[in-house]
Design a protein around this motif. Sequence first.
Motif, PDB file in Angstrom:
ATOM      1  N   CYS A   1     -17.549 -83.026  29.943  1.00 46.56           N
ATOM      2  CA  CYS A   1     -17.152 -82.941  31.119  1.00 46.56           C
ATOM      3  C   CYS A   1     -15.650 -82.173  31.215  1.00 46.56           C
ATOM      4  O   CYS A   1     -15.715 -81.249  32.243  1.00 46.56           O
ATOM      5  CB  CYS A   1     -16.596 -84.397  32.058  1.00 46.56           C
ATOM      6  SG  CYS A   1     -18.342 -85.134  32.224  1.00 46.56           S
ATOM      7  N   LEU A   2     -14.721 -82.273  30.148  1.00 48.74           N
ATOM      8  CA  LEU A   2     -13.767 -81.336  30.223  1.00 48.74           C
ATOM      9  C   LEU A   2     -14.148 -79.813  30.004  1.00 48.74           C
ATOM     10  O   LEU A   2     -13.405 -78.936  30.653  1.00 48.74           O
ATOM     11  CB  LEU A   2     -12.632 -81.767  28.964  1.00 48.74           C
ATOM     12  CG  LEU A   2     -12.222 -83.242  29.353  1.00 48.74           C
ATOM     13  CD1 LEU A   2     -11.335 -83.894  28.131  1.00 48.74           C
ATOM     14  CD2 LEU A   2     -11.202 -83.084  30.464  1.00 48.74           C
TER      15      LEU A   2
ATOM     16  N   VAL B   1     -20.296 -91.939  25.307  1.00 41.21           N
ATOM     17  CA  VAL B   1     -19.229 -91.831  26.267  1.00 41.21           C
ATOM     18  C   VAL B   1     -18.189 -90.933  25.926  1.00 41.21           C
ATOM     19  O   VAL B   1     -17.780 -90.085  26.862  1.00 41.21           O
ATOM     20  CB  VAL B   1     -18.604 -93.122  26.396  1.00 41.21           C
ATOM     21  CG1 VAL B   1     -17.133 -93.173  27.013  1.00 41.21           C
ATOM     22  CG2 VAL B   1     -19.234 -94.331  26.872  1.00 41.21           C
TER      23      VAL B   1
ATOM     24  N   VAL C   1     -17.234 -87.729  28.108  1.00 40.27           N
ATOM     25  CA  VAL C   1     -15.775 -87.272  28.474  1.00 40.27           C
ATOM     26  C   VAL C   1     -15.453 -85.708  28.117  1.00 40.27           C
ATOM     27  O   VAL C   1     -15.012 -85.089  28.534  1.00 40.27           O
ATOM     28  CB  VAL C   1     -14.851 -88.036  27.798  1.00 40.27           C
ATOM     29  CG1 VAL C   1     -13.402 -87.591  27.909  1.00 40.27           C
ATOM     30  CG2 VAL C   1     -14.922 -89.478  28.237  1.00 40.27           C
ATOM     31  N   TYR C   2     -15.794 -85.324  26.711  1.00 36.74           N
ATOM     32  CA  TYR C   2     -15.595 -84.168  26.153  1.00 36.74           C
ATOM     33  C   TYR C   2     -16.165 -83.156  26.657  1.00 36.74           C
ATOM     34  O   TYR C   2     -15.594 -81.958  27.234  1.00 36.74           O
ATOM     35  CB  TYR C   2     -15.892 -83.974  24.786  1.00 36.74           C
ATOM     36  CG  TYR C   2     -15.802 -82.572  24.015  1.00 36.74           C
ATOM     37  CD1 TYR C   2     -14.735 -82.002  24.085  1.00 36.74           C
ATOM     38  CD2 TYR C   2     -17.036 -81.826  23.669  1.00 36.74           C
ATOM     39  CE1 TYR C   2     -14.753 -80.781  23.602  1.00 36.74           C
ATOM     40  CE2 TYR C   2     -16.950 -80.845  23.414  1.00 36.74           C
ATOM     41  CZ  TYR C   2     -15.925 -80.238  22.993  1.00 36.74           C
ATOM     42  OH  TYR C   2     -15.779 -78.799  22.752  1.00 36.74           O
TER      43      TYR C   2
END
Length: 204
Positions: free
Chosen positions: A164-165, A157, A161-162
């Motif tokens: 996708c940023l 997860v 998140v990282y």
Amino acid sequence: MTGLTGLSVPTYLAFCAAAIALILTPGPDTMYVLARGVQGRQSGIRSALGVATGVLFHTMAATLGLAALLRAAPVAYQVVKYAGAVYLVYLGISAIRNREFDPQVETSPDGSFRRGVLVNALNPKVALFFLAFLPGFAGNGPGTTERMALLGATYAVLTAVYLCLVALASRRAGAALESPRVSSRLSWVGGGVMVALGIGLAAE
């Protein structure tokens, strides 16, 4: 204080801190998502989710003991290592030649996702890393498998998140630098780094 799996909150938070530090370290996953993100937001995000799925694969391998096989069998490790190295070099050369991002691939919903999975899953160093990393926080005794699964899912997860940023940021950079010359240079830089990473993996 412990959770449902018997993992204490301080241990879990320590794992998250260590995982974030490791995830922020640039490597093949980050470079691949950067290269895809420059080409399009959806491609970058799909690639990021693919890499995160590869993390789940390594979690399963470590939990089931498959990663231990790579450590115990040098031949198996070498096969996976060279397969990953060849794939990274292929992606790098394709990015330089601008064939990795052809329209047929981009219209496929799972094209970028599948490549992201392979970039991560074909890296035996990640498998051995998880084999050493997860048990150190999961401990042993009853519930070890559940704790390792929870930690691996958390790592996946955080990775998603990282990355996708990273994909969103690289797309903005690509949109701000839309000239063909800059795009070509970005392809050369991103592709060259992936080729270098592949050669480095093979040479170790």
